[in-house]
Design a protein around this motif. Structure first.
Motif, short mmCIF file in Angstrom:
data_model
loop_
_atom_site.label_atom_id
_atom_site.label_comp_id
_atom_site.label_asym_id
_atom_site.label_seq_id
_atom_site.Cartn_x
_atom_site.Cartn_y
_atom_site.Cartn_z
N PRO A 66 0.82 -1.19 0.00
CA PRO A 66 0.00 0.00 0.00
C PRO A 66 0.87 1.25 0.00
N ASN A 67 0.57 2.17 -0.89
CA ASN A 67 1.32 3.42 -0.97
C ASN A 67 0.79 4.37 0.10
N LEU A 68 1.60 4.57 1.11
CA LEU A 68 1.21 5.42 2.23
C LEU A 68 2.22 6.55 2.33
N PRO A 69 1.92 7.70 1.74
CA PRO A 69 2.87 8.81 1.77
C PRO A 69 3.02 9.40 3.16
N SER A 70 4.18 9.98 3.42
CA SER A 70 4.39 10.68 4.69
C SER A 70 3.56 11.96 4.68
N GLN A 71 3.40 12.56 5.83
CA GLN A 71 2.57 13.76 5.96
C GLN A 71 3.05 14.88 5.03
N GLN A 72 4.36 14.98 4.84
CA GLN A 72 4.94 16.02 3.99
C GLN A 72 4.43 15.95 2.55
N PHE A 73 4.08 14.74 2.08
CA PHE A 73 3.67 14.56 0.68
C PHE A 73 2.21 14.17 0.52
N LYS A 74 1.52 13.90 1.60
CA LYS A 74 0.11 13.49 1.53
C LYS A 74 -0.73 14.57 0.84
N GLY A 75 -1.41 14.19 -0.25
CA GLY A 75 -2.28 15.10 -0.98
C GLY A 75 -1.56 16.05 -1.93
N LYS A 76 -0.26 15.85 -2.17
CA LYS A 76 0.50 16.77 -3.02
C LYS A 76 0.30 16.53 -4.52
N SER A 77 0.00 15.30 -4.90
CA SER A 77 -0.21 15.03 -6.33
C SER A 77 -1.69 15.10 -6.64
N ARG A 78 -2.01 14.98 -7.91
CA ARG A 78 -3.42 15.00 -8.30
C ARG A 78 -3.97 13.59 -8.51
N GLY A 80 -3.72 10.91 -6.06
CA GLY A 80 -3.86 10.13 -4.84
C GLY A 80 -2.55 9.63 -4.25
N ASN A 81 -2.67 8.60 -3.42
CA ASN A 81 -1.51 8.09 -2.68
C ASN A 81 -0.38 7.63 -3.58
N TYR A 82 -0.71 6.99 -4.69
CA TYR A 82 0.34 6.51 -5.59
C TYR A 82 1.19 7.68 -6.08
N GLY A 83 0.57 8.72 -6.57
CA GLY A 83 1.30 9.89 -7.06
C GLY A 83 2.05 10.60 -5.94
N ASP A 84 1.42 10.68 -4.77
CA ASP A 84 2.08 11.30 -3.62
C ASP A 84 3.37 10.55 -3.27
N LYS A 85 3.29 9.23 -3.28
CA LYS A 85 4.45 8.42 -2.88
C LYS A 85 5.54 8.48 -3.95
N ILE A 86 5.17 8.57 -5.22
CA ILE A 86 6.17 8.70 -6.28
C ILE A 86 6.87 10.06 -6.16
N MET A 87 6.12 11.12 -5.86
CA MET A 87 6.73 12.43 -5.63
C MET A 87 7.70 12.37 -4.45
N THR A 132 -8.02 5.30 -4.71
CA THR A 132 -7.21 5.96 -5.73
C THR A 132 -6.42 4.93 -6.53
N PRO A 133 -6.19 5.17 -7.80
CA PRO A 133 -5.48 4.19 -8.62
C PRO A 133 -4.09 3.89 -8.08
N ASP A 134 -3.71 2.63 -8.15
CA ASP A 134 -2.39 2.20 -7.68
C ASP A 134 -1.90 1.13 -8.65
#
Length: 198
Positions: A66-78, A80-87, A132-134
């Motif tokens: 499961p892609n679980l972004p840290s708080q610093q990146f949560k919600g930063k991409s458009r 969802g979690n997958y994009g946030d974690k890649i960023m 969100t897509p993953d």
């Protein structure tokens, strides 16, 4: 006993026993890459200060469900979690490369960036990501994680020796591909008792 306690983060010194560090919870998972990068940077600095070469293997959790972004990146991409974690992963790779430059070893260090497998695909599209897509994308190749198809085992990779070579590379490899491993050999032919050899 281990199953009752749930997943744990463990640590050990060479020759020593495993020591439990902490439970591997979702919160820990979301921040594990931050911890790994901090420890990696500390290791590189200590090795440089001691005048020792080093090998650092740093397996990020990014891109793997499961892609679980840290708080610093949560919600930063458009996306969802997958994009946030890649960023977030891009940020962490930058931290490692910046440290190599800061230490003055970037021109004498081989950095290989690679994925361990192809995308998860349709079998777990929504797994652990609150809708969100993953999925990732295997590009022109058929298949996904868990199969023996090209889309499952050929993954993106990059390293500087391939870019320095005059040969063309598509940078879609399986770790067992001769093309990937050949990039680490000197780019010249040698003569042995049986004739020319690569």
């Amino acid at each position: 006993m281990l199953l009752r306690k749930g997943p744990q983060i463990v640590d050990a010194k060479a020759g020593g026993p495993l020591q439990t560090v902490k439970p591997f919870t979702e919160e820990v998972r979301a921040n594990i890459d931050n911890e790994l990068v901090d420890k990696s940077i500390d290791f590189m600095r200590r090795q440089k200060a001691a005048g020792k070469p080093f090998l650092l293997y740093l397996p990020f959790s990014m891109g793997h469900f499961p892609n679980l972004p840290s708080q610093q990146f949560k919600g930063k991409s458009r996306i969802g979690n997958y994009g946030d974690k890649i960023m977030e992963g891009d940020y962490h790779v930058g931290q490692i490369l910046d440290t190599l430059r800061e230490l003055g070893v970037d021109d004498n260090t081989i950095v290989v960036f690679a994925s361990d497998n192809g995308p998860q695909g349709q079998t777990a599209r929504e797994h652990g990501n609150q809708g969100t897509p993953d999925m990732g994308n295997s590009g022109p190749f058929r298949g996904e994680l868990g199969e023996a198809t090209e889309g499952a085992i050929r993954t993106a990779s990059d390293h500087p020796l391939a870019r320095q070579s005059q040969a063309e590379h598509n940078h879609i490899h399986h770790v067992l591909d001769h093309g990937f491993l050949a990039d680490f050999r000197p780019h010249r032919r040698r003569q042995d008792a049986n004739g020319p050899a690569d």
